[in-house]
Design a protein around this motif. Structure first.
Motif, mmCIF file in Angstrom:
data_model
loop_
_atom_site.group_PDB
_atom_site.id
_atom_site.type_symbol
_atom_site.label_atom_id
_atom_site.label_comp_id
_atom_site.label_asym_id
_atom_site.label_seq_id
_atom_site.Cartn_x
_atom_site.Cartn_y
_atom_site.Cartn_z
ATOM 1 N N SER A 222 105.145 129.367 62.928
ATOM 2 C CA SER A 222 105.169 129.096 61.492
ATOM 3 C C SER A 222 103.768 128.874 60.941
ATOM 4 O O SER A 222 103.541 129.027 59.730
ATOM 5 C CB SER A 222 106.054 127.885 61.185
ATOM 6 O OG SER A 222 105.654 126.766 61.948
ATOM 7 N N GLN A 223 102.801 128.547 61.815
ATOM 8 C CA GLN A 223 101.410 128.389 61.380
ATOM 9 C C GLN A 223 100.848 129.710 60.854
ATOM 10 O O GLN A 223 99.949 129.722 60.006
ATOM 11 C CB GLN A 223 100.533 127.903 62.543
ATOM 12 C CG GLN A 223 100.907 126.532 63.092
ATOM 13 C CD GLN A 223 100.661 125.421 62.089
ATOM 14 O OE1 GLN A 223 99.704 125.455 61.324
ATOM 15 N NE2 GLN A 223 101.543 124.444 62.074
ATOM 16 N N LEU A 224 101.364 130.817 61.358
ATOM 17 C CA LEU A 224 100.882 132.126 60.927
ATOM 18 C C LEU A 224 101.256 132.425 59.478
ATOM 19 O O LEU A 224 100.646 133.278 58.836
ATOM 20 C CB LEU A 224 101.448 133.228 61.829
ATOM 21 C CG LEU A 224 101.086 133.147 63.313
ATOM 22 C CD1 LEU A 224 101.919 134.144 64.110
ATOM 23 C CD2 LEU A 224 99.599 133.411 63.533
ATOM 24 N N LEU A 225 102.251 131.713 58.958
ATOM 25 C CA LEU A 225 102.720 131.972 57.606
ATOM 26 C C LEU A 225 101.825 131.356 56.537
ATOM 27 O O LEU A 225 101.940 131.691 55.364
ATOM 28 C CB LEU A 225 104.147 131.426 57.436
ATOM 29 C CG LEU A 225 105.246 132.110 58.251
ATOM 30 C CD1 LEU A 225 106.527 131.306 58.180
ATOM 31 C CD2 LEU A 225 105.480 133.526 57.747
ATOM 32 N N THR A 226 100.951 130.455 56.939
ATOM 33 C CA THR A 226 100.163 129.707 55.961
ATOM 34 C C THR A 226 99.090 130.546 55.279
ATOM 35 O O THR A 226 98.583 130.167 54.228
ATOM 36 C CB THR A 226 99.498 128.484 56.617
ATOM 37 O OG1 THR A 226 98.645 128.930 57.688
ATOM 38 C CG2 THR A 226 100.557 127.541 57.191
ATOM 39 N N ASN A 227 98.718 131.675 55.877
ATOM 40 C CA ASN A 227 97.675 132.528 55.318
ATOM 41 C C ASN A 227 98.252 133.909 55.028
ATOM 42 O O ASN A 227 98.898 134.517 55.882
ATOM 43 C CB ASN A 227 96.498 132.632 56.300
ATOM 44 C CG ASN A 227 95.356 133.458 55.760
ATOM 45 O OD1 ASN A 227 95.394 134.685 55.791
ATOM 46 N ND2 ASN A 227 94.323 132.792 55.256
ATOM 47 N N ILE A 230 96.948 136.601 57.553
ATOM 48 C CA ILE A 230 97.351 136.371 58.946
ATOM 49 C C ILE A 230 98.840 136.574 59.148
ATOM 50 O O ILE A 230 99.284 137.031 60.205
ATOM 51 C CB ILE A 230 96.934 134.958 59.400
ATOM 52 C CG1 ILE A 230 95.428 134.751 59.216
ATOM 53 C CG2 ILE A 230 97.333 134.714 60.844
ATOM 54 C CD1 ILE A 230 94.572 135.713 59.988
ATOM 55 N N ARG A 231 99.653 136.255 58.133
ATOM 56 C CA ARG A 231 101.106 136.343 58.319
ATOM 57 C C ARG A 231 101.581 137.765 58.587
ATOM 58 O O ARG A 231 102.685 137.987 59.084
ATOM 59 C CB ARG A 231 101.835 135.756 57.115
ATOM 60 C CG ARG A 231 101.876 136.627 55.889
ATOM 61 C CD ARG A 231 102.679 136.006 54.770
ATOM 62 N NE ARG A 231 102.110 134.741 54.335
ATOM 63 C CZ ARG A 231 102.134 134.292 53.076
ATOM 64 N NH1 ARG A 231 102.733 135.015 52.143
ATOM 65 N NH2 ARG A 231 101.591 133.144 52.750
ATOM 66 N N GLN A 232 100.746 138.761 58.264
ATOM 67 C CA GLN A 232 101.127 140.147 58.557
ATOM 68 C C GLN A 232 101.277 140.383 60.057
ATOM 69 O O GLN A 232 101.935 141.339 60.471
ATOM 70 C CB GLN A 232 100.086 141.106 57.986
ATOM 71 C CG GLN A 232 99.996 141.099 56.475
ATOM 72 C CD GLN A 232 98.920 142.038 55.964
ATOM 73 O OE1 GLN A 232 99.165 143.235 55.762
ATOM 74 N NE2 GLN A 232 97.730 141.528 55.765
ATOM 75 N N SER A 233 100.658 139.520 60.863
ATOM 76 C CA SER A 233 100.797 139.653 62.321
ATOM 77 C C SER A 233 102.239 139.462 62.768
ATOM 78 O O SER A 233 102.631 139.931 63.837
ATOM 79 C CB SER A 233 99.893 138.637 63.028
ATOM 80 O OG SER A 233 100.281 137.307 62.720
ATOM 81 N N MET A 234 103.060 138.789 61.952
ATOM 82 C CA MET A 234 104.460 138.579 62.295
ATOM 83 C C MET A 234 105.298 139.844 62.117
ATOM 84 O O MET A 234 106.470 139.864 62.482
ATOM 85 C CB MET A 234 105.043 137.433 61.465
ATOM 86 C CG MET A 234 104.334 136.104 61.690
ATOM 87 S SD MET A 234 105.117 134.718 60.864
ATOM 88 C CE MET A 234 106.483 134.370 61.971
ATOM 89 N N MET A 235 104.687 140.886 61.562
ATOM 90 C CA MET A 235 105.366 142.173 61.441
ATOM 91 C C MET A 235 105.174 143.023 62.702
ATOM 92 O O MET A 235 105.779 144.091 62.833
ATOM 93 C CB MET A 235 104.830 142.938 60.232
ATOM 94 C CG MET A 235 105.094 142.256 58.898
ATOM 95 S SD MET A 235 104.117 142.973 57.539
ATOM 96 C CE MET A 235 104.687 144.672 57.552
ATOM 97 N N CYS A 236 104.335 142.572 63.612
ATOM 98 C CA CYS A 236 104.021 143.322 64.834
ATOM 99 C C CYS A 236 105.293 143.650 65.615
ATOM 100 O O CYS A 236 106.170 142.798 65.785
ATOM 101 C CB CYS A 236 103.061 142.515 65.693
ATOM 102 S SG CYS A 236 102.676 143.280 67.282
#
Length: 385
Positions: A222-227, A230-236
């Motif tokens: 959920s830390q990745l969602l703060t930016n 950076i949150r685009q990495s969750m689409m990997c």
């Protein structure tokens, strides 16, 4: 600058430069790629669906749970490893579990991330093909139907799922698809040249013959969602293409990461999944060559995310006073045309200010060209005319 940090960075950079010289050997072999039958507009639409899911992750996860949970299915929300293990202990007690069927751990990042094999050993739970309970890695959660997408399954996997008394699935919060319509697209994109061709896929909605428990694990994701970047990495999609073409990763391999995650995308995510202090060095394990973006099926802006991570590291005080001073001095030197055009002797002298004496004793400092690049390039243009 801190010697350990900067020397590590220099080591990675030196190896990356060497690797770049032979970059062709890291290019994908087109003959080995899966022959995808995908229209030109399909991937952008799939990418848009993934972006929508990430931007509305809490809603999509809740929607999945509302469809999935019933008398035989239950969801466990786990903040970290300890939450998973405490809940598993209770399940073992309720179902009197003495043995577990565990799939090939090497094919499952989530099981390696959890260290599930060591947990079972400590709990004195045996591993058996006909275990009292069986574990599965849930590749994707389909939020529109509450179904679980399972990849790389064997011919008898569906029979095992429906006949075993208790199934336990593990996944992370980023493994959601907003619609089952994209399941086949997902399969095609992750069926990369791993030697198995297009992976077998099972869409499992549960069974009245068994109890199904699903662990949805955060573990700092959920830390990745703060930016926003950076949150685009969750689409990997975790297809592995970027690792195969990254000159740094092909040179240093997994060891410097000391983690189950490694490669270009790990350079983005690890400082957030672990700690910035422990993994800030991986932000610099990148030459920003862009090969990862060229082969990424979604064309994710990996370079931009890495640069953003570096920016955040400095902006949030991740560097001490001496490190900031030296970076400022290096920036000033690199912005000075007079210094860049100075003699090789002077440039080497200036560069040595940024490299510790210990490092210089054990490494060869690359020699500077006798002629500045601007001057050499000017000559090339003149000769071309």
């Amino acid at each position: 600058m801190n010697d350990d940090f900067y020397n590590n960075f220099l080591d990675l950079s030196e190896k990356a430069i060497e690797a770049n010289a032979g970059a062709r050997r890291f290019a994908l072999n087109a003959d080995n790629e899966t022959d995808f039958d995908i229209s030109g507009s399909a991937i952008p639409r799939f990418k848009a669906a993934l972006r929508h899911t990430v931007e509305n992750l809490d809603e999509e996860l809740t929607r999945f749970e509302n469809h999935f949970a019933n008398k035989h299915n239950a969801v466990f929300w786990a903040t970290d490893y300890n939450d998973v293990f405490e809940s598993l202990k209770k399940l073992f007690k309720v179902h009197k579990v003495k043995s577990v069927r565990l799939p090939n751990i090497n094919n499952s990042t989530i099981f390696r991330e959890l260290g599930i094999k060591y947990f079972l050993r400590d709990e004195k739970i045996a591993l058996a093909e006909d275990g009292d309970m069986q574990f599965f890695n849930a590749d994707r959660l389909l939020s529109d139907t509450g179904a679980i997408l399972l990849m790389n399954q064997t011919n008898n996997s569906l029979e095992r799922l429906t006949n075993c008394k208790t199934n336990v699935f593990f996944t992370t919060i980023d493994r959601v698809l907003c619609s089952g319509d994209w399941a086949d697209m997902y399969r095609q994109l992750v069926s990369y040249n791993s030697g198995c061709g297009r992976q077998d896929m099972i869409i499992f909605k549960g069974s009245d013959n068994c109890n199904n428990y699903l662990f949805i694990i955060d573990n700092q994701r959920s830390q990745l969602l703060t930016n926003k970047e950076i949150r685009q990495s969750m689409m990997c999609l975790h297809c592995g293409r970027c690792n195969d073409v990254c000159p740094v990763f092909q040179t240093i391999s997994e060891e410097p990461y000391n983690n189950v995650f490694a490669g270009p995308m790990a350079n983005v995510t690890l400082p957030y999944l672990e700690t910035m202090e422990s993994y800030r060095h991986v932000m610099y394990a990148c030459t920003l060559c862009g090969r990862c973006e060229e082969v990424c099926p979604l064309s994710l802006p990996i370079r931009e995310m890495i640069v953003e991570s570096r920016h955040l590291l400095i902006a949030e005080g991740g560097l001490d006073k001496e490190e900031r001073r030296q970076l400022g001095a290096m920036r000033k030197m690199l912005k000075s045309r007079a210094k860049l055009n100075s003699s090789p002797f002077i440039k080497k002298h200036l560069m040595c200010k940024f490299i510790s004496s210990d490092y210089r004793k054990s490494h060869r400092i690359p020699a500077f060209s006798k002629e500045a690049f601007a001057k050499s390039y000017k000559k090339t243009l003149e000769n071309g005319k």
